[in-house]
Design a protein around this motif. Structure first.
Motif, short mmCIF file in Angstrom:
data_model
loop_
_atom_site.label_atom_id
_atom_site.label_comp_id
_atom_site.label_asym_id
_atom_site.label_seq_id
_atom_site.Cartn_x
_atom_site.Cartn_y
_atom_site.Cartn_z
N THR A 177 -2.70 6.27 0.05
CA THR A 177 -2.71 5.53 1.32
C THR A 177 -1.73 6.09 2.35
OG1 THR A 177 -1.11 3.98 0.42
CG2 THR A 177 -3.44 3.40 0.21
N ALA A 224 0.82 -1.22 0.00
CA ALA A 224 0.00 0.00 0.00
C ALA A 224 0.86 1.27 0.00
CB ALA A 224 -0.91 -0.02 1.21
N TRP A 248 -3.53 7.24 5.42
CA TRP A 248 -4.08 6.09 6.14
C TRP A 248 -2.99 5.34 6.90
CZ3 TRP A 248 -4.58 0.60 4.38
CH2 TRP A 248 -5.41 -0.13 5.23
#
Length: 77
Positions: free
Chosen positions: A35, A30, A38
């Motif tokens: 991302t 990721a 996140w």
């Protein structure tokens, strides 16, 4: 025998669950701009802290699933 097949089915679902957990907690899969936010959040850091345990669960469920399948159905070759 029906109960054993049901256990195999549940172990298959467990394999899938742990595989998803491993994939979602893997940082190398990721790495992009979408991302980054996140990955730096505290909730993901807490989720990521269990990454090794997800692997242990996945390996254990695959080994158990394989052992029961071989015991129930035998070697296919």
């Amino acid at each position: 025998m029906v109960q054993t097949v049901q256990i195999l089915f549940l172990l298959g679902l467990t394999n899938l669950l742990f595989l998803i957990l491993v994939a979602l907690s893997c940082r190398c899969l990721a790495m992009n701009k979408l991302t980054n936010h996140w990955l730096n959040s505290p909730s993901y850091q807490k989720f990521y802290s269990y990454h090794c345990y997800y692997w242990y669960g996945f390996i254990l469920s695959v080994l158990t699933h394989t052992t029961i399948a071989l015991w129930l159905f035998g070697w296919p070759f």
